[in-house]
Design a protein around this motif. Structure first.
Motif, short mmCIF file in Angstrom:
data_model
loop_
_atom_site.label_atom_id
_atom_site.label_comp_id
_atom_site.label_asym_id
_atom_site.label_seq_id
_atom_site.Cartn_x
_atom_site.Cartn_y
_atom_site.Cartn_z
N GLU A 137 0.87 -1.30 0.06
CA GLU A 137 0.27 0.11 0.06
C GLU A 137 0.76 1.32 -0.21
O GLU A 137 2.41 1.06 0.49
CB GLU A 137 -0.46 0.07 1.18
N ALA A 138 0.30 2.49 -0.74
CA ALA A 138 1.09 3.31 -0.90
C ALA A 138 0.21 4.35 -0.86
O ALA A 138 -0.95 4.37 -1.03
CB ALA A 138 2.11 3.52 -2.22
N PHE A 139 0.76 6.10 0.25
CA PHE A 139 0.14 7.08 -0.40
C PHE A 139 -0.32 7.15 -1.63
O PHE A 139 0.16 7.54 -1.88
CB PHE A 139 0.63 7.75 0.90
N GLU A 140 -1.42 7.70 -1.75
CA GLU A 140 -1.11 8.70 -2.79
C GLU A 140 -0.44 8.98 -3.87
O GLU A 140 0.12 9.26 -4.63
CB GLU A 140 -2.42 9.46 -3.48
N PHE A 141 0.58 10.30 -2.86
CA PHE A 141 1.36 11.19 -3.22
C PHE A 141 2.72 10.27 -3.01
O PHE A 141 3.66 11.17 -3.97
CB PHE A 141 1.55 11.99 -2.55
N ASN A 142 3.02 9.21 -3.12
CA ASN A 142 4.19 8.67 -2.90
C ASN A 142 4.69 8.08 -4.31
O ASN A 142 4.46 6.73 -4.40
CB ASN A 142 4.42 7.06 -1.81
N GLU A 143 4.73 9.07 -5.10
CA GLU A 143 4.93 8.26 -6.77
C GLU A 143 6.74 7.71 -7.09
O GLU A 143 6.27 6.36 -7.51
CB GLU A 143 5.48 9.27 -7.17
N PRO A 144 7.60 7.89 -6.18
CA PRO A 144 8.91 6.58 -6.09
C PRO A 144 7.61 4.65 -6.27
O PRO A 144 8.69 3.90 -6.36
CB PRO A 144 9.63 7.36 -5.24
#
Ligand SMILES: CC(C)(COP(=O)(O)OP(=O)(O)OC[C@H]1O[C@@H](n2cnc3c(N)ncnc32)[C@H](O)[C@@H]1OP(=O)(O)O)[C@@H](O)C(=O)NCCC(=O)NCCS
Length: 192
Positions: A137-144
């Motif tokens: 899971e990643a926060f929506e802003f975590n592009e990398p």
């Protein structure tokens, strides 16, 4: 046979192209504690509490002993600790698990260390542990994070709208999953 020790004398568990993955040692605690308390790193993680040296040591000891977790230190090929990863929340019946990764030093990011670590963690998960599916899971802003997971074969499977509160606003959680069959062609290509 590959060398069982790195150049600093620490045991190697998995050897990648760019990274060595190994169990955590007592001497890693300080660096891990610094990273996990770093505001810039924490903004991408769920961790929010201050972690003392003792908390960090206890976390490592607990993880090392848990039957459904396989924590791993990420090191460069010459043995420098650069981050952490692992397989967590392993469900042995349904054969899925999650991962969580960090490359501590910003200077070391976007250089392929995360991808190499993840590809080898997935190889271990699918071809040694016989897991069927891996999730993250990643926060929506975590592009990398989104980018390198997609590169390793993960697909976006869901989005929990405004699920987390980060830096004064609600943000979506992007849920990703990868099956062995998604990852295998990429692994073959990776090793070509
Ligand atoms: C997420 C993380 C583990 C990835 O490791 P890494 O070593 O930096 O990853 P890689 O270099 O293998 O891959 C990163 C990819 O993202 C790309 N990327 C970086 N910033 C990007 C952006 N803003 N938009 C799109 N892609 C981006 C890079 O170009 C690279 O892709 P490429 O190899 O195709 O060029 C690392 O950045 C990290 O530890 N970040 C802080 C903690 C964190 O966010 N952990 C994950 C929590 S879900």
């Amino acid at each position: 046979m590959s060398d069982p020790l790195d150049s600093t004398g620490k045991v190697v568990f998995l050897k990648g192209r760019k990274v060595l993955l190994r169990p955590f040692e007592e001497t890693d605690c300080r660096q891990m504690q610094i990273w996990i308390n770093d505001e810039d790193i924490r903004r991408n993680l769920l961790a929010f509490r201050p972690m003392s040296a003792r908390d960090e040591r206890e976390w490592m000891e607990k993880m090392q002993k848990m039957e459904n977790a396989i924590p791993l230190a990420i090191c460069t090929l010459d043995g420098e600790l650069i981050g952490s990863t692992g397989i967590f929340k392993i469900n042995w019946q349904h054969r899925y698990a999650s991962t969580g990764t960090l490359i501590g030093d910003p200077e070391r990011r976007n250089k392929g260390f995360g991808t190499d670590a993840k590809m080898h963690v997935l190889n271990y998960a699918f071809n040694v542990l016989n897991l069927h599916r891996m999730v993250t899971e990643a926060f929506e802003f975590n592009e990398p994070s989104l980018h390198y997971n997609l590169k390793c074969g993960y697909k976006v499977e869901g989005r929990l709208r405004q699920h987390y509160f980060k830096e004064g606003r609600y943000v979506d959680a992007v849920q990703l999953g990868v099956l062995r069959e998604d990852w295998l062609p990429l692994w073959e290509e990776y090793n070509r």
